[in-house]
Design a protein around this motif. Structure first.
Motif, PDB file in Angstrom:
ATOM      1  N   SER A 189       0.820  -1.206   0.000  1.00  0.00           N
ATOM      2  CA  SER A 189       0.000   0.000   0.000  1.00  0.00           C
ATOM      3  C   SER A 189       0.857   1.261   0.000  1.00  0.00           C
ATOM      4  N   VAL A 190       2.057   1.170   0.565  1.00  0.00           N
ATOM      5  CA  VAL A 190       2.966   2.315   0.527  1.00  0.00           C
ATOM      6  C   VAL A 190       3.274   2.704  -0.918  1.00  0.00           C
ATOM      7  N   ALA A 191       3.507   1.705  -1.767  1.00  0.00           N
ATOM      8  CA  ALA A 191       3.814   1.993  -3.170  1.00  0.00           C
ATOM      9  C   ALA A 191       2.646   2.688  -3.859  1.00  0.00           C
ATOM     10  N   VAL A 192       1.416   2.268  -3.536  1.00  0.00           N
ATOM     11  CA  VAL A 192       0.239   2.881  -4.173  1.00  0.00           C
ATOM     12  C   VAL A 192       0.065   4.321  -3.696  1.00  0.00           C
ATOM     13  N   ILE A 193       0.151   4.525  -2.378  1.00  0.00           N
ATOM     14  CA  ILE A 193      -0.033   5.872  -1.837  1.00  0.00           C
ATOM     15  C   ILE A 193       1.076   6.803  -2.321  1.00  0.00           C
ATOM     16  N   GLY A 194       2.307   6.307  -2.354  1.00  0.00           N
ATOM     17  CA  GLY A 194       3.411   7.149  -2.785  1.00  0.00           C
ATOM     18  C   GLY A 194       3.400   7.446  -4.268  1.00  0.00           C
ATOM     19  N   GLY A 195       2.951   6.476  -5.075  1.00  0.00           N
ATOM     20  CA  GLY A 195       2.950   6.674  -6.516  1.00  0.00           C
ATOM     21  C   GLY A 195       1.731   7.443  -7.008  1.00  0.00           C
ATOM     22  N   ALA A 196       0.559   6.850  -6.826  1.00  0.00           N
ATOM     23  CA  ALA A 196      -0.662   7.485  -7.320  1.00  0.00           C
ATOM     24  C   ALA A 196      -1.009   8.743  -6.547  1.00  0.00           C
ATOM     25  N   GLY A 197      -0.611   8.797  -5.273  1.00  0.00           N
ATOM     26  CA  GLY A 197      -0.972   9.960  -4.470  1.00  0.00           C
ATOM     27  C   GLY A 197       0.136  10.967  -4.302  1.00  0.00           C
ATOM     28  N   ALA A 198       1.154  10.899  -5.161  1.00  0.00           N
ATOM     29  CA  ALA A 198       2.295  11.800  -4.999  1.00  0.00           C
ATOM     30  C   ALA A 198       1.909  13.264  -5.148  1.00  0.00           C
ATOM     31  N   VAL A 199       0.865  13.556  -5.918  1.00  0.00           N
ATOM     32  CA  VAL A 199       0.458  14.948  -6.135  1.00  0.00           C
ATOM     33  C   VAL A 199      -0.368  15.480  -4.970  1.00  0.00           C
ATOM     34  N   LEU A 200      -0.764  14.609  -4.041  1.00  0.00           N
ATOM     35  CA  LEU A 200      -1.582  15.043  -2.914  1.00  0.00           C
ATOM     36  C   LEU A 200      -0.707  15.640  -1.822  1.00  0.00           C
ATOM     37  N   PRO A 201      -1.266  16.516  -1.011  1.00  0.00           N
ATOM     38  CA  PRO A 201      -0.504  17.032   0.141  1.00  0.00           C
ATOM     39  C   PRO A 201      -0.108  15.897   1.074  1.00  0.00           C
ATOM     40  N   LEU A 202       1.000  16.066   1.765  1.00  0.00           N
ATOM     41  CA  LEU A 202       1.507  15.008   2.622  1.00  0.00           C
ATOM     42  C   LEU A 202       0.538  14.680   3.747  1.00  0.00           C
ATOM     43  N   ARG A 203      -0.156  15.660   4.283  1.00  0.00           N
ATOM     44  CA  ARG A 203      -1.091  15.373   5.363  1.00  0.00           C
ATOM     45  C   ARG A 203      -2.222  14.462   4.887  1.00  0.00           C
ATOM     46  N   LEU A 204      -2.630  14.608   3.613  1.00  0.00           N
ATOM     47  CA  LEU A 204      -3.664  13.731   3.081  1.00  0.00           C
ATOM     48  C   LEU A 204      -3.112  12.325   2.841  1.00  0.00           C
ATOM     49  N   ARG A 205      -1.865  12.238   2.389  1.00  0.00           N
ATOM     50  CA  ARG A 205      -1.237  10.919   2.216  1.00  0.00           C
ATOM     51  C   ARG A 205      -1.090  10.212   3.565  1.00  0.00           C
ATOM     52  N   ALA A 206      -0.738  10.962   4.614  1.00  0.00           N
ATOM     53  CA  ALA A 206      -0.625  10.362   5.944  1.00  0.00           C
ATOM     54  C   ALA A 206      -1.987   9.865   6.433  1.00  0.00           C
ATOM     55  N   ALA A 207      -3.047  10.628   6.152  1.00  0.00           N
ATOM     56  CA  ALA A 207      -4.394  10.185   6.540  1.00  0.00           C
ATOM     57  C   ALA A 207      -4.773   8.910   5.793  1.00  0.00           C
ATOM     58  N   LEU A 251       3.242   4.539   7.744  1.00  0.00           N
ATOM     59  CA  LEU A 251       3.713   5.903   7.978  1.00  0.00           C
ATOM     60  C   LEU A 251       5.198   6.038   7.650  1.00  0.00           C
ATOM     61  N   ILE A 252       5.996   5.060   8.035  1.00  0.00           N
ATOM     62  CA  ILE A 252       7.425   5.120   7.697  1.00  0.00           C
ATOM     63  C   ILE A 252       7.617   5.104   6.191  1.00  0.00           C
ATOM     64  N   GLY A 253       6.892   4.222   5.493  1.00  0.00           N
ATOM     65  CA  GLY A 253       7.018   4.162   4.043  1.00  0.00           C
ATOM     66  C   GLY A 253       6.543   5.424   3.356  1.00  0.00           C
ATOM     67  N   THR A 254       5.441   6.005   3.839  1.00  0.00           N
ATOM     68  CA  THR A 254       4.934   7.247   3.249  1.00  0.00           C
ATOM     69  C   THR A 254       5.930   8.380   3.426  1.00  0.00           C
ATOM     70  N   GLY A 255       6.542   8.458   4.604  1.00  0.00           N
ATOM     71  CA  GLY A 255       7.548   9.492   4.821  1.00  0.00           C
ATOM     72  C   GLY A 255       8.803   9.267   3.998  1.00  0.00           C
ATOM     73  N   LEU A 256       9.233   8.008   3.870  1.00  0.00           N
ATOM     74  CA  LEU A 256      10.450   7.723   3.099  1.00  0.00           C
ATOM     75  C   LEU A 256      10.266   8.009   1.618  1.00  0.00           C
ATOM     76  N   HIS A 257       9.042   7.936   1.121  1.00  0.00           N
ATOM     77  CA  HIS A 257       8.816   8.172  -0.309  1.00  0.00           C
ATOM     78  C   HIS A 257       9.245   9.575  -0.720  1.00  0.00           C
TER      79      HIS A 257
END
Length: 413
Positions: A189-207, A251-257
């Protein structure tokens, strides 16, 4: 992956594996010392006073096997009272208990002497206590060690499991494969959130990461309970640990992206597969591994989940708080990683905005340098206007002279 898995699992061997001999007699102490001398550091055999103390230490996972030299010792103690009292029947029972042999010598009756002579023909009843829910492989190793010792006593070894796993998980390794499922669901799921959601603000990706961990942990709990029956009670507690574990990874994966970009998947696989599965203790406990993976077991998040689940489900919560703190600290690391990533992205946006502003300023300066500016109304234009007026007057005064013809030709051209 080859180095990680083969380095951790290829050659399992005990390293200071704790076990116990039940009894406080001289023979029990000599047996423990003899095993330690022959093991050469592979085992750490101690003595415990009685069987109940050994069971308590097994349930606290302080030892992984307890050898009872003669499981009928308790009956012998009771039988000894009969010998001291002069009752032949109870004296015989005392002799069968192992201690009755010496006590029977105090009897003045011929029957007691016959019972004492019969003790030598009675074989002891050795028993091995294990807790397979803690580690089936460790219990197997302990059984291989003590089976030859029981054979030397001339009696078969009775194995008693004081903490068996669930009926549908006979080896107790289902918790490890549950760890694998939750881990894959999280870092994928980290790969999906980091890839497809890269244009989103980080706070939304963390949520999104928090919400995804909630879903992954529910699926994992369903696998453990109603689907495969890996555990038969304590599902709410298991879900709580699964959520802490999954949220930390996401959360660690989202931040590392923010920093690793396309290398994020490799990074989370190194953290939560190569180092995580191998040090979790789900297949081999740290006492069966080399020093590197044994050291990781003390603080890695996979070990926190596996050992926490075992403690919660099979060992009455003993040591559970320490494992919960491990999972909570990894969640805190995830929050800090997201916070550092947010600062980095903010600084990056500020730098980009400054770069755009500088580029616009440079472009404006270049335009100003290549295109001449119109002269303002003033003395220059007034002088040129006056000169033109005089020229026009002179031309007009020429009344069709050569100057006028030249001007007409110039205008025609």
């Amino acid at each position: 992956m080859g180095f990680a898995y083969l380095g951790a699992f290829a050659n399992p061997a005990p390293h200071h594996l704790p076990a116990a001999i039940v009894g406080s007699s001289r023979s029990a102490q000599l047996l423990a010392q003899s095993i330690n001398d022959k093991a050469g550091g592979d085992l750490e055999v101690r003595t415990v006073v009685d069987r109940s103390a050994a069971v308590d230490q097994l349930r606290r996972q302080e030892i992984f096997g307890a050898y009872v030299i003669d499981a009928r010792g308790g009956q012998g103690a009771h039988g000894g009272h009969g010998a001291n009292g002069g009752h032949g029947a109870n004296g015989a029972n005392g002799a069968l208990g192992g201690a009755g042999s010496s006590r029977g010598a105090g009897s003045s009756t011929g029957a007691a002497g016959a019972n004492e002579a019969a003790v030598g023909s009675v074989k002891p009843a050795p028993e091995l206590l294990v807790a397979t829910a803690g580690s089936d492989t460790s219990a197997s190793v302990v059984q291989k060690i003590f089976t030859p010792i029981a054979a030397q006593q001339g009696a078969p070894l009775k194995v008693t499991d004081v903490a068996p796993p669930a009926e549908d998980d006979p080896t107790g390794q289902g918790i490890f494969f549950l760890l694998v499922a939750i881990s894959i669901g999280s870092y994928a799921s980290v790969a999906v959130i980091g890839g497809a959601g890269a244009v989103l603000p980080l706070r939304l990706r963390a949520a999104l990461a928090i919400g995804t961990s909630f879903v992954v942990s529910l699926i994992g709990t369903a696998f453990a309970g109603p689907v495969f029956h890996l555990v038969d009670h304590g599902l709410w507690g298991l879900w709580g640990m699964a959520w802490l574990y999954s949220a930390g990874i996401l959360l660690i994966g989202t931040g590392l992206h923010t920093f690793l970009k396309r290398w994020t998947t490799l990074g989370v696989m190194a953290l939560f597969v190569m180092l995580n599965f191998t040090s979790s203790g789900g297949i081999f406990r740290p006492e069966m591994q080399n020093g590197f993976f044994a050291a990781l077991h003390s603080f890695w998040n996979g070990a926190g989940f596996v050992e926490g689940t075992r403690s919660h489900v099979y060992f009455d919560g003993y040591g559970l708080s320490r494992h919960l703190w491990t999972l909570a600290l990894w969640l805190v690391v995830g929050l800090l990683t997201v916070g550092v990533a947010a600062l980095a992205e903010k600084r990056r946006r500020t730098a980009e905005a400054e770069a755009v502003a500088n580029a616009a300023a440079v472009a404006a300066a270049a335009v100003a340098a290549t295109v001449p500016e119109p002269e303002p109304w003033g003395r220059g234009r007034t002088a040129r206007s006056a000169q033109s007026a005089r020229t026009d007057g002179e031309v007009g005064a020429g009344d069709g002279g050569p100057a006028e013809e030249e001007m007409e030709e110039a205008v025609g051209v």
